[in-house]
Scaffold this active site. Structure first.
Site, PDB file in Angstrom:
ATOM      1  N   THR A 185      -5.181  27.187 -33.691  1.00 58.13           N
ATOM      2  CA  THR A 185      -6.439  27.215 -31.898  1.00 58.13           C
ATOM      3  C   THR A 185      -5.456  26.503 -30.976  1.00 58.13           C
ATOM      4  O   THR A 185      -6.746  27.561 -30.142  1.00 58.13           O
ATOM      5  CB  THR A 185      -6.321  25.256 -32.627  1.00 58.13           C
ATOM      6  OG1 THR A 185      -5.646  24.297 -32.467  1.00 58.13           O
ATOM      7  CG2 THR A 185      -6.456  25.023 -34.391  1.00 58.13           C
ATOM      8  N   ALA A 230      -8.064  23.420 -26.520  1.00 55.68           N
ATOM      9  CA  ALA A 230      -8.294  24.665 -26.861  1.00 55.68           C
ATOM     10  C   ALA A 230      -9.064  24.108 -28.266  1.00 55.68           C
ATOM     11  O   ALA A 230      -9.240  23.188 -28.290  1.00 55.68           O
ATOM     12  CB  ALA A 230      -7.408  23.922 -28.314  1.00 55.68           C
ATOM     13  N   LEU A 231     -10.117  25.352 -29.307  1.00 52.97           N
ATOM     14  CA  LEU A 231     -10.686  24.802 -29.425  1.00 52.97           C
ATOM     15  C   LEU A 231     -10.592  24.745 -31.272  1.00 52.97           C
ATOM     16  O   LEU A 231     -10.757  25.196 -32.077  1.00 52.97           O
ATOM     17  CB  LEU A 231     -11.390  26.276 -29.358  1.00 52.97           C
ATOM     18  CG  LEU A 231     -13.306  26.180 -29.636  1.00 52.97           C
ATOM     19  CD1 LEU A 231     -14.126  24.949 -28.973  1.00 52.97           C
ATOM     20  CD2 LEU A 231     -13.946  27.641 -29.553  1.00 52.97           C
ATOM     21  N   HIS A 232      -9.951  23.804 -31.133  1.00 54.02           N
ATOM     22  CA  HIS A 232      -9.308  23.451 -32.781  1.00 54.02           C
ATOM     23  C   HIS A 232     -10.219  23.422 -34.080  1.00 54.02           C
ATOM     24  O   HIS A 232     -10.536  23.802 -34.377  1.00 54.02           O
ATOM     25  CB  HIS A 232      -8.930  22.054 -32.310  1.00 54.02           C
ATOM     26  CG  HIS A 232      -7.453  21.511 -31.227  1.00 54.02           C
ATOM     27  ND1 HIS A 232      -6.262  21.998 -31.073  1.00 54.02           N
ATOM     28  CD2 HIS A 232      -7.660  20.717 -30.471  1.00 54.02           C
ATOM     29  CE1 HIS A 232      -5.878  22.057 -30.159  1.00 54.02           C
ATOM     30  NE2 HIS A 232      -6.558  20.972 -29.794  1.00 54.02           N
ATOM     31  N   ASP A 233     -11.124  22.268 -33.462  1.00 56.31           N
ATOM     32  CA  ASP A 233     -12.069  22.296 -35.135  1.00 56.31           C
ATOM     33  C   ASP A 233     -13.019  23.427 -35.481  1.00 56.31           C
ATOM     34  O   ASP A 233     -12.809  23.748 -36.329  1.00 56.31           O
ATOM     35  CB  ASP A 233     -12.798  21.063 -35.081  1.00 56.31           C
ATOM     36  CG  ASP A 233     -11.800  19.489 -34.940  1.00 56.31           C
ATOM     37  OD1 ASP A 233     -11.938  18.231 -34.682  1.00 56.31           O
ATOM     38  OD2 ASP A 233     -10.247  19.310 -35.419  1.00 56.31           O
TER      39      ASP A 233
END
Ligand code: RIB
Ligand code: CA
Length: 314
Positions: A185, A230-233
């Site tokens: 991510t 951060a574009l985690h999910d």
């Protein structure tokens, strides 16, 4: 379109993941868990997001605390509300129930993916209640753990850290697991260019997402000195809806539960040739970040022109 259940702890990035999922999948339900903020807030946020989207996806509240230890939250990142200071539209929605585990078990089907975006407490409880459940779903795509750095500690990622016993149960369950950890991510970092594009789009989803990213960038700038997130999910959703964007490898993943310095660490066996335990997860290592961000922006009504995307500096 693939079918999925989203287990989440909204959470700024959970919110973006929920919008993305509703654009690119058939979302059979949302289950909420204590994580970024307490359960009441994650459930209220999930309901707010379904109201903003105008969808009738049922929301089932789940676990208010981890399998062991005390609840862990991240108000320094997500604010006390879980969605910072974003505008909260008025709505009269209520949770469909408070038995998320029962919903996960009842909604199981061979084409249903469980996309887990928070601590894995609900998922682990479903496995404990019915170990064969993992054979009745398509798989579990989870945002959690890391094959390199942590975030809550030098080696532990928040979702695994908040309930290591649950993460351990999931990785040992025999489920088909896709692990989207921080090593993945951190390759997809959003900046203020994303906010500007969303503001220009000026649709309800774009306006909501623009506030989400702007609020999150501000909080992270104050915490880290870097105005980026951060574009985690959304990565865990993309692993199901757009698998061609992600490269993964089968790995044996274990979860540290006892270490003083390492509790919550996902220990990924990356030794070449020499093999210890058999692989129990597909660990995601690379993502086409430009294309991934483009898919997310398009799902937010913000067009498809390239924005350029950064990766987190070491
Ligand atoms: O470590 C990042 C994860 O923890 C994301 O799911 C974020 O929403 C928080 O839950
Ligand atoms: Ca989350």
């Amino acid at each position: 379109m693939r079918r999925m259940i989203i287990d989440c702890d909204p959470g700024h990035d959970d919110a973006i993941a929920l919008v993305l999922a509703h654009r690119h999948a058939r979302v059979a339900g949302i289950t909420t868990v204590s994580g970024n903020v307490p359960l009441a807030a994650t459930t209220a946020n999930a309901l707010l997001i379904t109201a903003m989207l105008g969808v009738d996806t049922p929301v089932h509240a789940g676990a208010a605390r981890p399998l062991a230890g005390e609840p862990q939250h991240a108000p320094h990142v997500h604010g006390e509300s879980g969605l910072g200071d974003v505008t909260r539209m008025a709505h009269d929605r209520a949770a469909a129930g408070d038995d998320a585990v029962g919903f996960l078990l009842d909604a199981a089907a061979p084409d249903v993916w469980v996309v887990a975006l928070g601590p894995l407490t609900n998922v682990a409880l479903a496995i404990e209640r019915d170990p064969d459940w993992v054979k009745r779903i398509a798989g579990i795509s989870l945002m959690g753990g890391s094959a390199d750095v942590g975030n809550v500690t030098p080696v532990a990622e928040f979702n695994a850290y908040a309930d290591p016993e649950a993460a351990d149960r999931v990785f040992r369950s025999g489920a088909r697991v896709t692990m989207c950890g921080l090593n993945l991510t951190h390759q997809v970092m959003t900046t203020d260019a994303v906010v500007a594009r969303l503001r220009a789009a000026a649709t309800p989803a774009a306006n909501f997402a623009g506030e989400i990213f702007d609020d999150l960038h501000g909080r992270l700038e104050r915490l880290t000195g870097f105005r980026e997130a951060a574009l985690h999910d959304p990565c865990a959703v993309l692993a199901v809806t757009h698998p061609e964007l992600i490269e993964s490898s089968p790995r044996a993943v274990s979860v540290e539960r006892d270490g003083t310095l390492t509790r919550g660490m996902t220990v990924v066996d990356q030794r070449r040739g020499l093999r210890g335990d058999p692989a129990n997860a597909n660990v995601a290592y690379r993502i086409d970040a430009e294309q991934a961000l483009q898919v997310v922006m398009e799902s937010l009504d913000a067009g498809t022109e390239s924005l350029g995307v950064g990766t987190m500096a070491p």
